[in-house]
Design a protein around this motif. Structure first.
Motif, mmCIF file in Angstrom:
data_model
loop_
_atom_site.group_PDB
_atom_site.id
_atom_site.type_symbol
_atom_site.label_atom_id
_atom_site.label_comp_id
_atom_site.label_asym_id
_atom_site.label_seq_id
_atom_site.Cartn_x
_atom_site.Cartn_y
_atom_site.Cartn_z
ATOM 1 N N PRO A 1 102.931 -70.735 31.524
ATOM 2 C CA PRO A 1 104.280 -70.023 31.751
ATOM 3 C C PRO A 1 104.590 -69.098 30.703
ATOM 4 N N ARG A 2 104.324 -69.375 29.299
ATOM 5 C CA ARG A 2 104.664 -68.340 28.308
ATOM 6 C C ARG A 2 104.142 -67.120 28.359
ATOM 7 N N GLN A 3 102.991 -67.056 29.205
ATOM 8 C CA GLN A 3 102.230 -65.747 29.685
ATOM 9 C C GLN A 3 102.603 -64.820 31.027
ATOM 10 N N THR A 4 103.569 -65.698 31.605
ATOM 11 C CA THR A 4 103.950 -65.031 32.863
ATOM 12 C C THR A 4 105.438 -64.874 32.856
ATOM 13 N N PHE A 5 106.327 -65.638 32.070
ATOM 14 C CA PHE A 5 107.767 -65.679 32.095
ATOM 15 C C PHE A 5 108.482 -64.366 31.929
ATOM 16 N N GLY A 6 107.619 -63.647 31.143
ATOM 17 C CA GLY A 6 108.111 -62.155 30.748
ATOM 18 C C GLY A 6 108.493 -61.428 31.978
ATOM 19 N N TRP A 7 107.723 -61.920 33.131
ATOM 20 C CA TRP A 7 108.157 -61.194 34.100
ATOM 21 C C TRP A 7 109.433 -61.529 34.871
ATOM 22 N N PHE A 8 109.844 -62.864 34.607
ATOM 23 C CA PHE A 8 111.363 -63.233 35.181
ATOM 24 C C PHE A 8 112.204 -62.616 34.391
ATOM 25 N N PHE A 9 112.144 -62.273 33.245
ATOM 26 C CA PHE A 9 113.194 -61.545 32.781
ATOM 27 C C PHE A 9 113.223 -59.792 32.755
ATOM 28 N N ILE A 10 111.970 -59.602 32.981
ATOM 29 C CA ILE A 10 111.989 -58.022 33.537
ATOM 30 C C ILE A 10 112.699 -57.934 34.895
ATOM 31 N N GLY A 11 112.496 -58.876 35.842
ATOM 32 C CA GLY A 11 113.256 -58.653 36.976
ATOM 33 C C GLY A 11 114.857 -58.821 36.660
ATOM 34 N N ALA A 12 115.288 -59.425 35.699
ATOM 35 C CA ALA A 12 116.710 -59.745 35.342
ATOM 36 C C ALA A 12 117.132 -58.502 34.693
ATOM 37 N N SER A 13 116.235 -57.916 34.099
ATOM 38 C CA SER A 13 116.664 -56.591 33.360
ATOM 39 C C SER A 13 116.761 -55.464 34.023
ATOM 40 N N ALA A 14 115.966 -55.319 35.269
ATOM 41 C CA ALA A 14 116.039 -54.209 36.206
ATOM 42 C C ALA A 14 117.582 -54.416 36.848
ATOM 43 N N ILE A 15 118.033 -55.538 37.463
ATOM 44 C CA ILE A 15 119.321 -55.746 37.973
ATOM 45 C C ILE A 15 120.283 -55.606 36.984
ATOM 46 N N ALA A 16 120.340 -55.936 35.612
ATOM 47 C CA ALA A 16 121.285 -55.704 34.703
ATOM 48 C C ALA A 16 121.507 -54.117 34.170
ATOM 49 N N THR A 17 120.254 -53.440 34.236
ATOM 50 C CA THR A 17 120.318 -51.873 33.929
ATOM 51 C C THR A 17 121.126 -51.100 34.882
ATOM 52 N N LEU A 18 120.539 -51.309 36.369
ATOM 53 C CA LEU A 18 121.326 -50.881 37.311
ATOM 54 C C LEU A 18 122.770 -51.110 37.372
ATOM 55 N N ALA A 19 123.145 -52.158 37.237
ATOM 56 C CA ALA A 19 124.561 -52.728 37.177
ATOM 57 C C ALA A 19 125.341 -51.901 36.119
ATOM 58 N N TRP A 20 124.701 -51.910 34.910
ATOM 59 C CA TRP A 20 125.234 -51.318 33.753
ATOM 60 C C TRP A 20 125.592 -49.536 33.935
ATOM 61 N N ILE A 21 124.600 -49.003 34.330
ATOM 62 C CA ILE A 21 124.667 -47.560 34.549
ATOM 63 C C ILE A 21 125.650 -47.373 35.826
ATOM 64 N N ILE A 22 125.886 -48.357 36.703
ATOM 65 C CA ILE A 22 126.776 -47.988 37.972
ATOM 66 C C ILE A 22 128.261 -48.298 37.405
ATOM 67 N N LEU A 23 128.372 -49.300 36.855
ATOM 68 C CA LEU A 23 129.473 -50.073 36.570
ATOM 69 C C LEU A 23 129.887 -50.233 35.189
ATOM 70 N N GLY A 24 129.265 -49.981 34.276
ATOM 71 C CA GLY A 24 129.618 -50.051 32.854
ATOM 72 C C GLY A 24 130.525 -49.355 32.346
ATOM 73 N N LYS A 25 131.249 -49.655 31.224
ATOM 74 C CA LYS A 25 132.239 -48.857 30.506
ATOM 75 C C LYS A 25 131.840 -48.741 29.075
#
Length: 293
Positions: free
Chosen positions: A176-200
């Motif tokens: 898990p510790r060697q693969t869980f980073g992919w979990f956060f990379i997926g979350a980061s992709a969504i968060a980055t897109l939302a910030w670019i479009i909707l962020g202030k």
């Protein structure tokens, strides 16, 4: 279940930290992006870049839903509701977990489905006892925003549990510790897109706010979600569902003791005991009837 209890104590502070120091003061999309990026940095050094593509993509998808989308709903809810109201409206998460688990597992046994729903209902009843008072003007909007967060969190938990069990059944070895980073990379992709479009351009203006984001990102998200998802693979679906509501009395207690917010102690105690009873009953059944886990 020990891991779930430890993370519950860790996350008990998150609700109040967001409500007191970030909500309405720091752009919610920037807060989400900062939090998931920090969590990603925690696990990036351990990430196995040779992870099979199917595994990496699946974990990224789970992280995008459970953490990325969930946070977008979750942080918006603090702009509409008080901390106790946000806590209260998470009481439906166990119901979603029970239903989604049966759907994803394709286990439509009436007995098992009724058991999961019964344990979830007990947890919901316990949480409902804790707080039901004056509601803000944005009640309905806030309610549905929190339900969006609940559905994302529930779906991600069940999906991760099912995926890890399926890989184990196939004889695949996943650290898990060697693969869980992919979990956060997926979350980061969504968060980055939302910030670019909707962020202030509304960024932290004090060391305290930066410190809160650092804690929420590196510890509450980075360490917390890793341990929570790992714990989710070690308990029954009913126990996982009820443990989600253990956050409510813990979060309210922190909010009361540290930030001196109003809370009915008798309801807090009564509801907390009912949730604890549901968790205890779930664990007892899972140990004595392995076929239901």
């Amino acid at each position: 279940m020990i891991l779930l209890l430890l993370v519950t104590l860790l996350w008990a502070f998150s609700f109040s930290l967001i409500g007191v120091y970030l909500a309405g003061q720091v752009d919610s999309y920037f807060s989400v992006l900062t939090r998931v990026l920090l969590a990603t940095l925690v696990f990036l050094p351990f990430l196995n870049w040779r992870t099979p593509p199917r595994t990496a993509l699946t974990l990224m998808a789970i992280g995008a839903v459970q953490l990325g989308l969930m946070y977008l709903f979750y942080y918006q809810s603090f702009l509409l509701l008080s901390v106790p109201e946000v806590l209260l409206f998470t009481i439906f998460t166990p119901v979603y977990i029970a239903l989604i688990y049966d759907l994803m597992a394709r286990r439509f046994s009436l007995r098992n489905s009724l058991w999961n729903l019964s344990m979830a209902a007990i947890a919901v009843a316990g949480a409902a006892i804790i707080r039901w008072g004056e509601l803000s003007d944005d009640y309905w909007r806030g309610f549905f925003v929190v339900q969006g967060a609940n559905l994302c969190f529930a779906t991600g938990q069940v999906a991760y549990r099912q995926f890890m069990q399926s890989t184990h059944a196939r004889g695949e070895s996943l650290a898990p510790r060697q693969t869980f980073g992919w979990f956060f990379i997926g979350a980061s992709a969504i968060a980055t897109l939302a910030w670019i479009i909707l962020g202030k351009p509304q960024y932290p203006g004090s060391p305290v706010q930066w410190g809160v984001l650092l804690w929420l990102g590196a510890v509450a998200s980075g360490l917390g979600y890793f341990l929570w998802n790992k714990g989710a693979t070690q308990v029954s679906p009913a126990t996982l569902a009820t443990m989600n509501n253990a956050l409510i009395p813990a979060g309210l207690m922190v909010n009361l003791l540290i930030w001196n917010r109003d809370a009915d102690l008798s309801r807090l105690l009564g509801g907390g005991l009912l949730i604890a009873a549901a968790v205890t009953l779930s664990e007892w059944r899972s140990k004595h009837r392995p076929g239901t886990t």
